[in-house]
Write a protein that holds these residues in place. Structure first.
Motif, short mmCIF file in Angstrom:
data_model
loop_
_atom_site.label_atom_id
_atom_site.label_comp_id
_atom_site.label_asym_id
_atom_site.label_seq_id
_atom_site.Cartn_x
_atom_site.Cartn_y
_atom_site.Cartn_z
N ALA A 11 -15.59 13.32 5.15
CA ALA A 11 -15.02 12.28 6.12
C ALA A 11 -14.81 11.01 5.33
O ALA A 11 -14.02 10.22 4.98
CB ALA A 11 -15.41 12.18 7.42
N ALA A 12 -16.04 10.69 4.80
CA ALA A 12 -16.41 9.35 3.96
C ALA A 12 -15.62 9.21 2.83
O ALA A 12 -14.66 8.45 2.42
CB ALA A 12 -17.75 9.15 3.72
N ASN A 13 -15.56 10.48 1.86
CA ASN A 13 -14.73 10.69 0.68
C ASN A 13 -13.25 10.59 0.94
O ASN A 13 -12.46 9.92 0.39
CB ASN A 13 -14.97 11.94 -0.03
CG ASN A 13 -16.50 11.78 -0.66
OD1 ASN A 13 -16.99 10.82 -0.63
ND2 ASN A 13 -17.00 12.99 -1.45
N VAL A 14 -12.82 11.11 1.89
CA VAL A 14 -11.18 10.90 2.63
C VAL A 14 -10.98 9.64 2.80
O VAL A 14 -9.99 9.21 2.22
CB VAL A 14 -11.02 11.95 3.88
CG1 VAL A 14 -9.67 11.77 4.37
CG2 VAL A 14 -11.06 13.22 3.36
N GLY A 15 -11.96 8.88 3.51
CA GLY A 15 -11.63 7.51 3.72
C GLY A 15 -11.62 6.49 2.63
O GLY A 15 -10.63 5.80 2.39
N ILE A 16 -12.47 6.96 1.69
CA ILE A 16 -12.50 6.09 0.27
C ILE A 16 -11.24 6.54 -0.48
O ILE A 16 -10.56 5.47 -0.81
CB ILE A 16 -13.57 6.51 -0.55
CG1 ILE A 16 -14.91 6.05 0.14
CG2 ILE A 16 -13.67 5.94 -2.01
CD1 ILE A 16 -16.05 6.69 -0.50
N MET A 17 -10.61 7.79 -0.64
CA MET A 17 -9.52 7.86 -1.21
C MET A 17 -8.12 7.46 -0.53
O MET A 17 -7.35 6.76 -1.21
CB MET A 17 -9.31 9.56 -1.21
CG MET A 17 -10.60 9.96 -2.25
SD MET A 17 -10.55 11.73 -2.33
CE MET A 17 -9.14 12.07 -3.38
N LEU A 18 -8.27 7.64 0.86
CA LEU A 18 -7.17 6.91 1.46
C LEU A 18 -7.02 5.37 1.21
O LEU A 18 -5.88 4.97 1.04
CB LEU A 18 -7.13 7.33 2.99
CG LEU A 18 -6.59 8.72 3.34
CD1 LEU A 18 -6.77 9.05 4.68
CD2 LEU A 18 -5.38 9.12 2.91
N PHE A 19 -8.17 4.62 1.43
CA PHE A 19 -8.34 3.20 1.39
C PHE A 19 -7.73 2.83 -0.07
O PHE A 19 -6.90 1.91 -0.15
CB PHE A 19 -9.60 2.67 1.59
CG PHE A 19 -9.81 1.12 1.54
CD1 PHE A 19 -9.15 0.40 2.44
CD2 PHE A 19 -10.25 0.72 0.56
CE1 PHE A 19 -9.24 -1.04 2.33
CE2 PHE A 19 -10.15 -0.78 0.58
CZ PHE A 19 -9.68 -1.54 1.37
N PHE A 20 -8.22 3.49 -1.06
CA PHE A 20 -7.75 2.99 -2.50
C PHE A 20 -6.23 3.26 -2.49
O PHE A 20 -5.56 2.44 -3.16
CB PHE A 20 -8.47 3.95 -3.40
CG PHE A 20 -8.13 3.39 -4.96
CD1 PHE A 20 -8.60 2.28 -5.42
CD2 PHE A 20 -7.07 4.12 -5.65
CE1 PHE A 20 -8.24 1.67 -6.61
CE2 PHE A 20 -6.89 3.56 -7.03
CZ PHE A 20 -7.24 2.43 -7.38
N THR A 21 -5.83 4.34 -2.06
CA THR A 21 -4.42 4.88 -2.35
C THR A 21 -3.43 4.04 -1.50
O THR A 21 -2.42 3.34 -1.87
CB THR A 21 -4.16 6.35 -1.97
OG1 THR A 21 -5.07 7.16 -2.72
CG2 THR A 21 -2.69 6.69 -2.08
N VAL A 22 -3.89 3.55 -0.27
CA VAL A 22 -2.96 2.66 0.80
C VAL A 22 -3.11 1.24 0.46
O VAL A 22 -2.29 0.77 0.57
CB VAL A 22 -3.21 3.28 2.11
CG1 VAL A 22 -2.47 2.50 2.99
CG2 VAL A 22 -2.77 4.79 2.30
N ALA A 23 -4.34 0.92 0.36
CA ALA A 23 -4.63 -0.48 0.23
C ALA A 23 -5.04 -1.24 -1.18
O ALA A 23 -4.43 -2.26 -1.40
CB ALA A 23 -5.87 -0.72 1.35
#
Length: 131
Positions: A11-23
């Motif tokens: 879940a943390a890795n998904v959050g990291i990946m999404l944050f980088f991709t979106v923000a």
């Protein structure tokens, strides 16, 4: 208990990946001058891939289901492949002004990252269904 820790890491890795991709990624090249943005990205991605590879490998070691464990190992291997092989190729193509090759390698990099993200999300959905 350990499988829950594996899920938290995923879940943390998904959050990291999404944050980088979106923000982060869309902002870097808008806010920073081209040469600064390029320098930042070159410094960031090796760390990004290494951290995500190591943490995903750790999640694989803690996973309780063989299919999940195998999927996490595959995702971790792609992170390491991206860190140690693909990123240097992308950088070399950019340095050598090989625009077409750079675009192809960059597209491959983005595609692999999105596939990895999809696998990690699938693992979380599978985990929620098992709970």
């Amino acid at each position: 208990m350990l499988t829950h820790l594996s899920d938290l890491i995923v879940a943390a890795n998904v959050g990291i990946m999404l944050f980088f991709t979106v923000a982060v990624a869309p902002t870097i090249f808008v806010v920073l001058p081209q040469e600064w943005a390029s320098a930042y990205v070159r410094s960031f991605f090796p760390k990004y891939y290494l951290f995500l590879g190591l943490s995903t490998a750790g999640a694989a070691a803690l996973a309780g289901v063989a299919l999940v464990q195998g999927s996490l190992v595959a995702v971790a291997l792609v992170f390491f492949l991206s860190r140690f092989w693909l990123t240097p190729l992308v950088n070399r193509a950019r340095d050598n002004h090989q625009g077409r090759l750079f675009k192809q390698l960059h597209t491959l990099s983005v595609t692999l990252n999105m596939l990895q993200l999809a696998v990690l999300v699938w693992i979380l959905v599978k985990s929620l269904g098992a709970a």
